[in-house]
Design a protein around this motif. Sequence first.
Motif, PDB file in Angstrom:
ATOM      1  N   GLY A   1       2.204  -5.099  31.679  1.00  0.00           N
ATOM      2  CA  GLY A   1       2.675  -3.734  31.610  1.00  0.00           C
ATOM      3  C   GLY A   1       1.775  -2.738  32.312  1.00  0.00           C
ATOM      4  O   GLY A   1       2.137  -1.595  32.479  1.00  0.00           O
TER       5      GLY A   1
ATOM      6  N   LYS B   1       0.886   2.366  34.719  1.00  0.00           N
ATOM      7  CA  LYS B   1       1.953   1.547  34.153  1.00  0.00           C
ATOM      8  C   LYS B   1       2.772   0.931  35.269  1.00  0.00           C
ATOM      9  O   LYS B   1       2.941   1.506  36.326  1.00  0.00           O
ATOM     10  N   ARG B   2       3.285  -0.260  35.022  1.00  0.00           N
ATOM     11  CA  ARG B   2       4.182  -0.914  35.958  1.00  0.00           C
ATOM     12  C   ARG B   2       5.295  -1.569  35.153  1.00  0.00           C
ATOM     13  O   ARG B   2       5.181  -1.758  33.957  1.00  0.00           O
ATOM     14  N   GLU B   3       6.340  -1.911  35.839  1.00  0.00           N
ATOM     15  CA  GLU B   3       7.447  -2.567  35.176  1.00  0.00           C
ATOM     16  C   GLU B   3       7.092  -4.026  34.890  1.00  0.00           C
ATOM     17  O   GLU B   3       6.415  -4.671  35.683  1.00  0.00           O
ATOM     18  N   VAL B   4       7.540  -4.547  33.779  1.00  0.00           N
ATOM     19  CA  VAL B   4       7.343  -5.944  33.409  1.00  0.00           C
ATOM     20  C   VAL B   4       8.602  -6.702  33.808  1.00  0.00           C
ATOM     21  O   VAL B   4       9.713  -6.277  33.486  1.00  0.00           O
ATOM     22  N   THR B   5       8.423  -7.807  34.520  1.00  0.00           N
ATOM     23  CA  THR B   5       9.562  -8.619  34.933  1.00  0.00           C
ATOM     24  C   THR B   5       9.805  -9.749  33.931  1.00  0.00           C
ATOM     25  O   THR B   5       8.939 -10.044  33.085  1.00  0.00           O
TER      26      THR B   5
ATOM     27  N   ILE C   1      18.646  -4.824  34.896  1.00  0.00           N
ATOM     28  CA  ILE C   1      17.577  -4.789  33.892  1.00  0.00           C
ATOM     29  C   ILE C   1      17.980  -5.672  32.719  1.00  0.00           C
ATOM     30  O   ILE C   1      19.126  -5.641  32.273  1.00  0.00           O
TER      31      ILE C   1
ATOM     32  N   TRP D   1      17.697  -6.259  28.861  1.00  0.00           N
ATOM     33  CA  TRP D   1      17.446  -5.445  27.665  1.00  0.00           C
ATOM     34  C   TRP D   1      17.238  -6.348  26.459  1.00  0.00           C
ATOM     35  O   TRP D   1      17.974  -7.307  26.253  1.00  0.00           O
TER      36      TRP D   1
END
Length: 76
Positions: A2, A9-13, A53, A55
């Motif tokens: 994360g 912050k970065r997006e989590v894949t 994305i 969810w």
Amino acid sequence: MGRHRRGAKREVTVADLIDELRRFDPGAEVRLAIQPRMPQEHGVGTLAQADGIVWIGDGGQRGYAPDEVGERLGWS
């Protein structure tokens, strides 16, 4: 997970999440910890994908997470 090296912050894949989860016992239960000031314990609900994305649905509050959880997540 994360955050990247500079703390931004970065997006989590999905791949990031799978890699992180491999460190743990595959038979262990999974919970979501939310609200850093007073960590609550939530179950994991259903999963869905929309607009590219994935969810993770909330499976409902189970109570409050132990103090150790907030400490290990770096919230305290």
